[in-house]
Design a protein around this motif. Structure first.
Motif, PDB file in Angstrom:
ATOM      1  N   GLU A 196       0.821  -1.212   0.000  1.00 24.43           N
ATOM      2  CA  GLU A 196       0.000   0.000   0.000  1.00 24.43           C
ATOM      3  C   GLU A 196       0.858   1.266   0.000  1.00 24.43           C
ATOM      4  O   GLU A 196       0.499   2.260  -0.633  1.00 24.43           O
ATOM      5  CB  GLU A 196      -0.948  -0.006   1.201  1.00 24.43           C
ATOM      6  CG  GLU A 196      -2.144  -0.899   1.035  1.00 24.43           C
ATOM      7  CD  GLU A 196      -3.095  -0.413  -0.063  1.00 24.43           C
ATOM      8  OE1 GLU A 196      -3.109   0.807  -0.353  1.00 24.43           O
ATOM      9  OE2 GLU A 196      -3.811  -1.252  -0.632  1.00 24.43           O
ATOM     10  N   LYS A 197       1.974   1.239   0.674  1.00 28.48           N
ATOM     11  CA  LYS A 197       2.856   2.395   0.709  1.00 28.48           C
ATOM     12  C   LYS A 197       3.818   2.431  -0.487  1.00 28.48           C
ATOM     13  O   LYS A 197       4.551   3.411  -0.654  1.00 28.48           O
ATOM     14  CB  LYS A 197       3.671   2.409   2.013  1.00 28.48           C
ATOM     15  CG  LYS A 197       2.841   2.733   3.249  1.00 28.48           C
ATOM     16  CD  LYS A 197       3.672   2.696   4.515  1.00 28.48           C
ATOM     17  CE  LYS A 197       4.690   3.827   4.586  1.00 28.48           C
ATOM     18  NZ  LYS A 197       4.083   5.171   4.731  1.00 28.48           N
ATOM     19  N   ARG A 198       3.821   1.366  -1.276  1.00 28.46           N
ATOM     20  CA  ARG A 198       4.701   1.262  -2.441  1.00 28.46           C
ATOM     21  C   ARG A 198       6.165   1.440  -2.022  1.00 28.46           C
ATOM     22  O   ARG A 198       6.942   2.159  -2.667  1.00 28.46           O
ATOM     23  CB  ARG A 198       4.300   2.266  -3.532  1.00 28.46           C
ATOM     24  CG  ARG A 198       2.932   1.974  -4.124  1.00 28.46           C
ATOM     25  CD  ARG A 198       2.528   3.011  -5.162  1.00 28.46           C
ATOM     26  NE  ARG A 198       3.438   3.032  -6.301  1.00 28.46           N
ATOM     27  CZ  ARG A 198       3.376   2.220  -7.349  1.00 28.46           C
ATOM     28  NH1 ARG A 198       2.426   1.293  -7.405  1.00 28.46           N
ATOM     29  NH2 ARG A 198       4.229   2.326  -8.359  1.00 28.46           N
ATOM     30  N   ASP A 252       6.077   9.133   2.734  1.00 30.72           N
ATOM     31  CA  ASP A 252       5.129   9.273   1.624  1.00 30.72           C
ATOM     32  C   ASP A 252       4.043   8.206   1.763  1.00 30.72           C
ATOM     33  O   ASP A 252       4.283   7.110   2.247  1.00 30.72           O
ATOM     34  CB  ASP A 252       5.837   9.099   0.285  1.00 30.72           C
ATOM     35  CG  ASP A 252       6.812  10.231  -0.008  1.00 30.72           C
ATOM     36  OD1 ASP A 252       6.711  11.269   0.671  1.00 30.72           O
ATOM     37  OD2 ASP A 252       7.666  10.068  -0.907  1.00 30.72           O
ATOM     38  N   ARG A 253       2.851   8.541   1.346  1.00 33.69           N
ATOM     39  CA  ARG A 253       1.696   7.645   1.459  1.00 33.69           C
ATOM     40  C   ARG A 253       1.495   7.181   2.903  1.00 33.69           C
ATOM     41  O   ARG A 253       1.471   5.980   3.195  1.00 33.69           O
ATOM     42  CB  ARG A 253       1.841   6.430   0.541  1.00 33.69           C
ATOM     43  CG  ARG A 253       1.918   6.766  -0.937  1.00 33.69           C
ATOM     44  CD  ARG A 253       2.189   5.514  -1.756  1.00 33.69           C
ATOM     45  NE  ARG A 253       2.219   5.812  -3.174  1.00 33.69           N
ATOM     46  CZ  ARG A 253       1.187   5.656  -4.010  1.00 33.69           C
ATOM     47  NH1 ARG A 253       0.034   5.220  -3.543  1.00 33.69           N
ATOM     48  NH2 ARG A 253       1.308   5.953  -5.276  1.00 33.69           N
ATOM     49  N   LEU A 283      -0.013   5.861   6.284  1.00 30.23           N
ATOM     50  CA  LEU A 283      -1.176   5.027   6.600  1.00 30.23           C
ATOM     51  C   LEU A 283      -1.717   5.286   7.998  1.00 30.23           C
ATOM     52  O   LEU A 283      -2.796   4.796   8.338  1.00 30.23           O
ATOM     53  CB  LEU A 283      -0.808   3.543   6.468  1.00 30.23           C
ATOM     54  CG  LEU A 283      -0.496   3.044   5.060  1.00 30.23           C
ATOM     55  CD1 LEU A 283      -0.124   1.562   5.108  1.00 30.23           C
ATOM     56  CD2 LEU A 283      -1.673   3.253   4.113  1.00 30.23           C
ATOM     57  N   GLU A 296     -10.715   6.307   2.943  1.00 30.04           N
ATOM     58  CA  GLU A 296      -9.354   5.920   2.582  1.00 30.04           C
ATOM     59  C   GLU A 296      -8.846   4.790   3.480  1.00 30.04           C
ATOM     60  O   GLU A 296      -9.083   4.793   4.685  1.00 30.04           O
ATOM     61  CB  GLU A 296      -8.404   7.118   2.702  1.00 30.04           C
ATOM     62  CG  GLU A 296      -8.776   8.291   1.809  1.00 30.04           C
ATOM     63  CD  GLU A 296      -8.673   7.948   0.332  1.00 30.04           C
ATOM     64  OE1 GLU A 296      -7.809   7.095  -0.019  1.00 30.04           O
ATOM     65  OE2 GLU A 296      -9.441   8.517  -0.465  1.00 30.04           O
TER      66      GLU A 296
END
Length: 490
Positions: A118-120, A175-176, A178, A240
């Motif tokens: 999910e966070k890549r 980044d990204r 959660l 989200e």
């Protein structure tokens, strides 16, 4: 609650043979059966012809699967991947290595895996056995003295607990994010997840106070459903996905599989907790979770080796038969998902044709190793055994049977590629199948493989469902061919 599809009137031949021979289990289903290839009349298409047939039928994305897998830049998660690079510039190495279990059974590995996807976050994968199905290498014991998984190595630092790994990843890769900062709902929801887990674990592994434990668990499910409703959904914090969803996912998934099988309680498609179903569908819409999640069959058999004996109630027998396929539900033609399947297909975005091609690709890519694996079903159990009943890492294949097993696998692949309708039926007809194969040999070898297809380790749930049914189709066809030959001879 949604009832199971009614079992067929007649028991399928493959299930009859499975019952007579003892079905699955830790060892070879044939118990050391002597099988010779001398009588084999091989009529199966060659692997080269089958590969050409698959290539013609495949989409561009399907043809690129192995290349994308090797590059680490596939568009979706995959259990077969050894690296996931995402947007990492060419030539740079990932900062993180994830050490997870080979079979993809571990729920704690799953939540870390889901967070990384999910966070890549670019990462490499190193796979190690769980104690219940094999030994760990010495190099792993050197970095993890307890032997527990998952383990991560981030910028050279070894992190040994799943929650610690997740928090380190959240901090190192902002980044990204959660984990929303300052959201007062997070801590109570994570506490609810642990409360739900504890209630499920106690109930699943105990037969005491059955009614009270069920009532307690259902009350907790209503609380979970209520929290999802209060958030506006479909996720726990709203529109989200967040870390809360990643923490709930592994065990809600295992609850959905195990409770019908052992306790006759369904989570999926249950009107009692509609928001939980909406949450599952939202999770399955994501290219991360959709390709990480397992299937019910895998979970109900991977849980006992990990947590101990699971206690069943008599009312669960029909559900268990459906999940194990012993009610004939692993037989062709497989039904479409009209809302009655115990494990839904509708949210997975995979049609039957694509699922069959995926199963065929897995067989084609690794057919020699798969043939040797299936031939274990014709030999004696390995020694020493391991705790996982369907694992047998010390077994050896019946070498003399390999040509027979290879032909059977080619017939299975042929039937998968010919699909539904007349062509698919013809590929499994007695007139098309190879001659000189003992029905017991087909049942023992293909049944051994069928019972050990693991999701997501080997393939997706839709593909596994197709492969199990087509293996049964070949078993049944071989039996019908032998019966017709015997009748003609008499």
């Amino acid at each position: 609650r949604t009832p199971l599809r009614a079992p067929p009137v007649r028991m399928q031949l493959n299930n009859m043979i499975r019952t007579l021979m003892g079905g699955g289990g830790g060892g070879g289903g044939g118990g050391g059966m002597a099988v010779s290839a001398e009588r084999l009349e091989d009529a199966a298409p060659s692997w080269e012809a089958l590969a050409a047939k698959l290539d013609t039928a495949s989409t561009d994305d399907e043809r690129a699967f192995r290349q994308d897998l090797e590059s680490g830049r596939a568009a979706r998660a995959c259990s077969l991947a050894s690296q996931r690079l995402f947007d990492l510039p060419d030539g740079e190495a990932p900062r993180l290595t994830l050490f997870r279990d080979t079979a993809a059974w571990c729920p704690y590995c799953e939540k870390v895996w889901l967070v990384l996807e999910e966070k890549r976050v670019p990462y490499e994968v190193k796979k190690v056995n769980m104690n219940c199905y094999g030994d760990k290498p010495a190099w792993f014991w050197a970095i993890q003295p307890s032997g527990g998984i998952p383990v991560a190595k981030l910028d050279g630092q070894v992190i040994r607990e799943s929650n610690d790994i997740i928090m380190a990843v959240e901090e190192a890769f902002p980044d990204r994010p959660l984990l929303p900062q300052g959201d007062p709902r997070v801590r109570p929801l994570l506490s609810l997840e642990r409360e739900l887990f504890s209630a499920w674990f106690r109930w699943l592994t105990s037969s005491a106070s059955e009614g009270a434990q069920r009532a307690n668990f259902e009350a907790l499910l209503r609380r979970v459903d209520g929290e999802l409703a209060a958030s506006g959904g479909p996720y726990f914090l709203g529109a989200e996905l967040s870390l809360v969803d990643c923490m709930f996912a592994p065990f809600l998934e295992r609850m959905a599989a195990s409770l019908p099988y052992y306790k006759a309680l369904t989570l999926r498609r249950n009107d009692g907790w509609p928001r939980i179903e909406q949450w599952f569908l939202a999770m399955e819409s994501r290219p991360s979770y959709r390709h990480i999640q397992s299937d019910f069959y895998t979970h109900v058999h991977d849980l006992p080796p990990q947590i101990g004996r699971c206690q069943s109630v008599p009312e669960a027998e029909e559900f268990a038969a459906g999940i194990d396929g012993s009610d004939g539900s692993w037989s062709l033609p497989l039904p479409e998902d009209d809302g009655s399947l115990l494990q839904p297909l509708q949210g997975l975005g995979a049609g039957a044709d694509a699922a069959r091609r995926e199963a065929a690709e897995r067989l084609l890519h690794n057919h020699e190793a798969i043939g040797r694996f299936a031939a274990r079903g014709l030999s004696a159990p390995g020694f020493p055994p391991v705790a996982a009943e369907l694992s047998d890492p010390n077994a050896a294949p019946a070498e003399e049977a390999l040509p027979v097993v290879d032909a059977l696998l080619r017939h299975t692949t042929h039937a998968l590629l010919d699909g539904e309708g007349d062509a698919g039926a013809a590929a499994l007809s007695p007139d098309t199948l190879s001659g000189g194969i003992e029905p017991r040999a087909a049942a023992a070898s293909l049944g051994y493989l069928r019972d050990r297809i693991s999701v997501p380790r080997d393939m997706s749930y839709p593909a596994a469902r197709q492969l199990r049914a087509h293996l049964n189709g070949v078993i049944e066809g071989v039996g019908a061919k032998a019966a017709a030959a015997a009748a003609a001879a008499s």
